[in-house]
Design a protein around this motif. Structure first.
Motif, short mmCIF file in Angstrom:
data_model
loop_
_atom_site.label_atom_id
_atom_site.label_comp_id
_atom_site.label_asym_id
_atom_site.label_seq_id
_atom_site.Cartn_x
_atom_site.Cartn_y
_atom_site.Cartn_z
N LEU A 278 0.81 -1.21 0.00
CA LEU A 278 0.00 0.00 0.00
C LEU A 278 0.85 1.26 0.00
O LEU A 278 0.47 2.28 -0.58
CB LEU A 278 -0.96 0.01 1.18
CG LEU A 278 -2.11 -1.00 1.08
CD1 LEU A 278 -2.96 -0.96 2.33
CD2 LEU A 278 -2.96 -0.74 -0.14
N LEU A 279 2.02 1.20 0.62
CA LEU A 279 2.90 2.36 0.64
C LEU A 279 3.68 2.51 -0.66
O LEU A 279 4.10 3.59 -1.03
CB LEU A 279 3.90 2.26 1.79
CG LEU A 279 3.35 2.39 3.20
CD1 LEU A 279 4.44 2.09 4.21
CD2 LEU A 279 2.80 3.78 3.41
N GLY A 280 3.92 1.38 -1.31
CA GLY A 280 4.74 1.39 -2.51
C GLY A 280 6.21 1.54 -2.20
O GLY A 280 7.00 1.96 -3.04
N SER A 281 6.61 1.19 -0.98
CA SER A 281 8.02 1.27 -0.59
C SER A 281 8.31 0.18 0.44
O SER A 281 7.40 -0.34 1.09
CB SER A 281 8.34 2.65 -0.02
OG SER A 281 7.64 2.86 1.18
N PRO A 282 9.59 -0.17 0.59
CA PRO A 282 9.94 -1.22 1.56
C PRO A 282 9.56 -0.82 2.98
O PRO A 282 9.60 0.35 3.35
CB PRO A 282 11.46 -1.34 1.43
CG PRO A 282 11.78 -0.77 0.10
CD PRO A 282 10.75 0.30 -0.15
N VAL A 283 9.18 -1.83 3.77
CA VAL A 283 8.87 -1.64 5.19
C VAL A 283 9.79 -2.58 5.97
O VAL A 283 9.87 -3.76 5.68
CB VAL A 283 7.39 -1.97 5.49
CG1 VAL A 283 7.12 -1.93 6.98
CG2 VAL A 283 6.48 -1.00 4.76
N ILE A 284 10.48 -2.02 6.95
CA ILE A 284 11.40 -2.81 7.76
C ILE A 284 10.76 -3.08 9.11
O ILE A 284 10.36 -2.16 9.81
CB ILE A 284 12.74 -2.08 7.94
CG1 ILE A 284 13.38 -1.84 6.58
CG2 ILE A 284 13.67 -2.88 8.85
CD1 ILE A 284 14.59 -0.93 6.63
N ARG A 285 10.65 -4.38 9.45
CA ARG A 285 10.16 -4.77 10.76
C ARG A 285 11.35 -5.25 11.58
O ARG A 285 12.01 -6.20 11.22
CB ARG A 285 9.14 -5.90 10.64
CG ARG A 285 8.58 -6.30 12.02
CD ARG A 285 7.69 -7.51 11.95
NE ARG A 285 8.49 -8.66 11.56
CZ ARG A 285 7.98 -9.79 11.08
NH1 ARG A 285 6.69 -9.91 10.91
NH2 ARG A 285 8.76 -10.79 10.75
N PRO A 286 11.63 -4.57 12.70
CA PRO A 286 12.77 -4.98 13.53
C PRO A 286 12.50 -6.32 14.20
O PRO A 286 11.35 -6.73 14.38
CB PRO A 286 12.88 -3.87 14.56
CG PRO A 286 11.53 -3.26 14.62
CD PRO A 286 10.91 -3.43 13.26
N ALA A 287 13.57 -7.01 14.54
CA ALA A 287 13.44 -8.29 15.24
C ALA A 287 12.77 -8.08 16.60
O ALA A 287 11.96 -8.89 17.03
CB ALA A 287 14.80 -8.93 15.42
N ASP A 288 13.12 -6.99 17.27
CA ASP A 288 12.50 -6.66 18.55
C ASP A 288 11.20 -5.91 18.25
O ASP A 288 11.21 -4.73 17.92
CB ASP A 288 13.43 -5.79 19.38
CG ASP A 288 12.84 -5.42 20.72
OD1 ASP A 288 11.72 -5.87 21.05
OD2 ASP A 288 13.50 -4.67 21.47
N LYS A 289 10.09 -6.61 18.37
CA LYS A 289 8.80 -6.02 18.01
C LYS A 289 8.27 -5.08 19.09
O LYS A 289 7.27 -4.41 18.88
CB LYS A 289 7.79 -7.12 17.70
CG LYS A 289 8.20 -7.92 16.48
CD LYS A 289 7.27 -9.07 16.23
CE LYS A 289 7.77 -9.88 15.07
NZ LYS A 289 8.48 -11.07 15.44
N GLU A 290 8.91 -5.02 20.23
CA GLU A 290 8.49 -4.14 21.32
C GLU A 290 9.27 -2.83 21.26
O GLU A 290 9.87 -2.40 22.23
CB GLU A 290 8.70 -4.84 22.67
CG GLU A 290 7.86 -6.07 22.86
CD GLU A 290 6.36 -5.79 22.83
OE1 GLU A 290 5.95 -4.71 23.27
OE2 GLU A 290 5.63 -6.64 22.32
N THR A 291 9.25 -2.19 20.11
CA THR A 291 10.04 -0.99 19.94
C THR A 291 9.22 0.30 19.94
O THR A 291 9.74 1.36 19.64
CB THR A 291 10.83 -1.06 18.61
OG1 THR A 291 9.91 -1.25 17.55
CG2 THR A 291 11.85 -2.16 18.63
N THR A 292 7.95 0.21 20.28
CA THR A 292 7.10 1.40 20.24
C THR A 292 7.64 2.51 21.13
O THR A 292 7.78 3.65 20.70
CB THR A 292 5.66 1.04 20.64
OG1 THR A 292 5.22 -0.01 19.79
CG2 THR A 292 4.75 2.23 20.50
#
Length: 81
Positions: free
Chosen positions: A3-17
């Motif tokens: 939907l963004l039309g660009s890469p999305v990086i998800r960190p290994a540590d998902k508790e990064t909010t």
């Protein structure tokens, strides 16, 4: 990513909010520089990158479909159960 039309990086540590909010605040007021946060590359070593696969037409159709789905939810809270 599609939907963004660009890469999305998800960190290994998902508790990064909270960490992300702290970095964003620090960047906004000048406590951190972007280069300082991303210089080590540690965050990218075990991250997952999602790359877009939809073309522009497919992206537009998916976005329109999502908008229609959201619109259908309006006023549902007013329905008596």
């Amino acid at each position: 990513a599609d939907l963004l039309g660009s890469p999305v990086i998800r960190p290994a540590d998902k508790e990064t909010t909270a960490l992300g909010a702290a970095f964003a605040d620090g960047l906004a007021i000048g406590v951190f520089k972007e280069e300082e946060i991303f210089a080590s590359g540690e965050w990218a070593k075990t991250s997952t990158t999602f790359k877009p696969v939809l073309n522009e037409e497919g992206r537009k159709k998916k976005a329109e479909s999502w908008c229609r789905a959201v619109e259908r939810t309006f006023n549902l809270a007013d329905i008596s159960l």
